[in-house]
Design an enzyme around this catalytic site. Structure first.
Site, short mmCIF file in Angstrom:
data_model
loop_
_atom_site.label_atom_id
_atom_site.label_comp_id
_atom_site.label_asym_id
_atom_site.label_seq_id
_atom_site.Cartn_x
_atom_site.Cartn_y
_atom_site.Cartn_z
N CYS A 212 3.69 -13.38 -5.58
CA CYS A 212 2.43 -12.85 -5.06
C CYS A 212 1.62 -13.94 -4.37
O CYS A 212 0.93 -13.68 -3.39
CB CYS A 212 1.64 -12.18 -6.16
SG CYS A 212 1.36 -13.21 -7.60
N GLU B 298 1.76 -8.60 3.61
CA GLU B 298 2.59 -9.36 2.68
C GLU B 298 4.06 -9.06 2.99
O GLU B 298 4.47 -7.90 2.98
CB GLU B 298 2.26 -8.93 1.24
CG GLU B 298 2.98 -9.73 0.21
CD GLU B 298 2.53 -9.37 -1.21
OE1 GLU B 298 2.54 -8.18 -1.56
OE2 GLU B 298 2.15 -10.29 -1.94
P1 NAI Z 1 5.26 -1.29 -6.04
O1 NAI Z 1 3.83 -1.64 -6.04
O2 NAI Z 1 5.68 0.09 -5.58
O3 NAI Z 1 5.88 -1.49 -7.50
C1 NAI Z 1 5.25 -2.13 -8.58
C2 NAI Z 1 5.28 -1.24 -9.82
O4 NAI Z 1 4.47 -0.08 -9.57
C3 NAI Z 1 6.65 -0.70 -10.21
O5 NAI Z 1 6.76 -0.67 -11.61
C4 NAI Z 1 6.63 0.72 -9.66
O6 NAI Z 1 7.49 1.61 -10.34
C5 NAI Z 1 5.19 1.10 -9.91
N1 NAI Z 1 4.68 2.21 -9.10
C6 NAI Z 1 5.11 2.61 -7.88
N2 NAI Z 1 4.40 3.66 -7.45
C7 NAI Z 1 3.51 3.95 -8.43
C8 NAI Z 1 2.48 4.93 -8.57
N3 NAI Z 1 2.25 5.85 -7.63
N4 NAI Z 1 1.72 4.90 -9.68
C9 NAI Z 1 1.92 3.98 -10.64
N5 NAI Z 1 2.90 3.05 -10.56
C10 NAI Z 1 3.68 3.02 -9.47
O7 NAI Z 1 6.02 -2.35 -5.15
P2 NAI Z 1 7.39 -2.15 -4.33
O8 NAI Z 1 7.32 -0.89 -3.51
O9 NAI Z 1 8.50 -2.26 -5.25
O10 NAI Z 1 7.36 -3.40 -3.34
C11 NAI Z 1 6.83 -3.27 -2.04
C12 NAI Z 1 5.98 -4.44 -1.67
O11 NAI Z 1 4.91 -4.57 -2.58
C13 NAI Z 1 6.68 -5.79 -1.73
O12 NAI Z 1 7.40 -6.06 -0.58
C14 NAI Z 1 5.51 -6.72 -1.88
O13 NAI Z 1 4.92 -6.96 -0.64
C15 NAI Z 1 4.56 -5.92 -2.72
N6 NAI Z 1 4.66 -6.34 -4.15
C16 NAI Z 1 3.78 -7.27 -4.57
C17 NAI Z 1 3.87 -7.76 -5.86
C18 NAI Z 1 2.93 -8.79 -6.34
O14 NAI Z 1 3.20 -9.43 -7.35
N7 NAI Z 1 1.81 -8.98 -5.71
C19 NAI Z 1 4.93 -7.33 -6.77
C20 NAI Z 1 5.79 -6.29 -6.23
C21 NAI Z 1 5.65 -5.84 -4.95
#
Ligand code: NAI
Ligand code: MG
Length: 504
Positions: A311, A408
């Site tokens: 992040c 990002e």
């Molecule tokens: P995401 O935000 O969708 O996933 C993170 C978590 O949220 C997972 O456990 C997922 O199952 C959950 N999630 C997904 N939709 C949800 C909803 N509607 N309600 C509650 N929980 C939900 O991230 P994703 O799609 O896997 O990755 C996409 C981009 O997000 C990455 O390329 C990156 O840019 C960013 N990201 C940033 C992170 C950070 O640490 N700042 C970590 C992961 C992703």
């Protein structure tokens, strides 16, 4: 560049046995159970594409059962009345178990996520144990206050006696991402348990394995039933249901800003407490007097570590014009040193991205930027049999309005932009909706601290990047999130204050 990665097997018997023991189940009230309806989904090794194992695909009904178990555990004397020092010892025992199983957990993390062995074994698994150790020491130091008041309207002859107590916020839904799976879970579980909360953990669907192995270790440590429940499955089903659930008191989330916004909406029903650790677009400002011996490997590690899936990754470098070309050359050389391969191979520096889909997402940013006139000094290639590797990439000549400069990327991609005056560097650094972290590279003490004061972000590193410790608060300004993790502030997120005011 070609890269052929055969399927790899873990070396520790524990990790192999875990993978071989059949489809992974949900943890509800210390029982391992199938998902309602019996559905499962597959988790893969992103380096080779090999199937690792099947995992129960949790449903909203499973999330309901887990929330009920967590609610019941909150008032179970086994947890509610556990002495603070006993809670501290339990947290310490969890840390011991993580350390005792560090090889096994590191192998599972690397196989499931792709990251290098060194990152798993020597950084993230020990850091996960450290979270539990840090908060173990806090468990018997959670204090209220007695407060002298200025109230004057009490009956004659009486007086006012007031104090506060601290109480657990209640049932916490912890929703974690795939970039540092066990560590992200530990950063929520340790303070939540320290505060006396109960938890439903929903790990990212790409990387559930270490959370599930941790579930086994939590039972081994003696955590009472229902205190931590684990519901694997997809965000849109389990995650969305938990964040809208009326019996969940708080959501602790790390992930994309997009999903963070959805959670803010979903939480309105019962006005849940929220901590959100969201995306970043962190700048690295390299001043003309920077020590290249520190700054080159430091800026390179700040973006390329974990293949940029961090992040706080320093994805935008602003380099003084007088050293810009030399710095780009140096970064290209740093990138060339990195050996791509399977994370379990000890000589590997960079594993794959978490999935082919993520590599495709990264590639789209670069292809679009190139078509728009940005230059690629090195990298910009998707490689590997399963399509999940992306070569470390240095981009020059990107404009501030390009998507690669604003969003990002979450891949090993850094843009390098020249500046002339420090004020200009600051304006560039702050030209983002995000505000997670930044680094400043200079030998000039005054310049370093003036820049640190001027950058709008939760963390500023000077002559380093991505330095973390449980003692240091970590959180986002602007659209990078709400609240802080780590430190005493991280514990506050899991506590309510009750004011008791008496006439005596
Ligand atoms: P995401 O935000 O969708 O996933 C993170 C978590 O949220 C997972 O456990 C997922 O199952 C959950 N999630 C997904 N939709 C949800 C909803 N509607 N309600 C509650 N929980 C939900 O991230 P994703 O799609 O896997 O990755 C996409 C981009 O997000 C990455 O390329 C990156 O840019 C960013 N990201 C940033 C992170 C950070 O640490 N700042 C970590 C992961 C992703
Ligand atoms: Mg996986």
């Amino acid at each position: 560049m070609t890269l052929h990665i055969p399927p790899h097997r873990p070396a520790t018997p524990g990790a192999q046995a875990f993978l071989d023991s059949g489809a992974k189940k949900l943890l509800i009230a210390n029982e391992w159970t199938d998902a309602a309806g019996g559905g499962t989904f597959a988790t893969h090794d992103p380096a080779s594409g090999a199937l690792l194992c099947e995992i129960a695909e949790g449903t909203p009904a499973d999330a309901d059962a887990a929330v009920s178990a967590a609610r019941a555990a909150l008032s179970d004397p086994a947890w509610r009345d556990m002495k603070p020092s006993a809670r501290g010892r339990l947290l310490w025992a969890i840390a011991d178990l993580i350390e005792a199983h560090a090889d096994e957990l590191a192998e599972l993390e690397t196989l499931d996520q792709g990251k290098s062995w060194a990152t798993s074994r020597f950084a993230e698994i020990p850091a996960s144990a450290e979270q539990f150790r840090y908060y173990a020491g806090f468990a018997n130091k959670i204090l209220g206050q007695t407060i002298p008041t200025s109230i004057g309207y009490h009956p004659p002859g009486k007086k006012v006696f007031a104090y506060t107590t601290r109480e657990p916020v209640g049932v916490v839904a912890a929703i974690t991402p795939w970039n540092s799976p066990l560590l992200m879970a530990a950063m929520k579980l340790a303070p939540a348990l320290c505060a006396g909360c109960t938890v439903v953990l929903k790990p990212a669907e790409e990387t559930s394995l270490t959370a599930l192995r941790l579930g086994e270790l939590l039972i081994e440590a003696g955590l009472p039933a229902g205190v931590v429940n684990i519901v694997t499955g997809f965000g849109a089903a389990v995650g969305a249901h938990l964040t809208a659930h009326r019996d969940v008191d708080k959501v602790a989330f790390t992930g994309s800003t997009e999903v963070g916004r959805m959670i803010v909406g979903a939480a309105q029903g019962n006005l849940k407490k929220l901590t959100l650790e969201l995306g970043g677009k962190s700048p690295a400002i390299v001043m003309p007097d920077a020590d290249f011996a520190l700054a080159l490997p430091g800026v390179a590690r700040g973006i390329f570590a974990n293949s940029g899936q961090v992040c706080v990754a320093g994805s935008r470098a602003y380099v003084h014009r007088s050293i810009h070309d030399a710095f780009v050359d140096g970064l290209v050389k740093e990138a060339a040193k990195l050996r791509l391969g399977h994370g379990l191979d000890r000589e590997t520096d960079l594993g794959p991205l978490v999935s082919a889909a993520q590599a495709e997402r990264v590639a789209a940013f670069i292809d679009e930027g190139k078509a728009d006139g940005a230059g690629v000094a090195t990298g910009g290639e998707r490689v590997g049999d399963a399509g999940a590797f992306y070569t470390p990439t240095v981009v020059t000549g990107a404009r501030p309005d390009m998507r690669m400069m604003r969003e990002e990327i979450f891949g090993p991609v850094i843009t390098v932009t020249p500046f002339d005056e420090p004020e200009e560097a600051l304006a560039y650094a702050n030209d983002t909706d995000y505000g997670l972290a930044a680094s400043v590279w200079t030998e000039n003490l005054s310049a370093a601290h003036r820049l640190a004061a001027g950058i709008r972000s939760g963390t500023v590193w000077i002559n380093c990047h991505s330095y973390f410790s449980p003692e240091l608060p970590k959180g986002g300004h602007k659209e990078s999130g709400w609240g802080y993790e780590n430190s005493a502030q991280g514990l506050e997120n899991y506590l309510e204050t009750k004011t008791v005011c008496a006439v005596i």
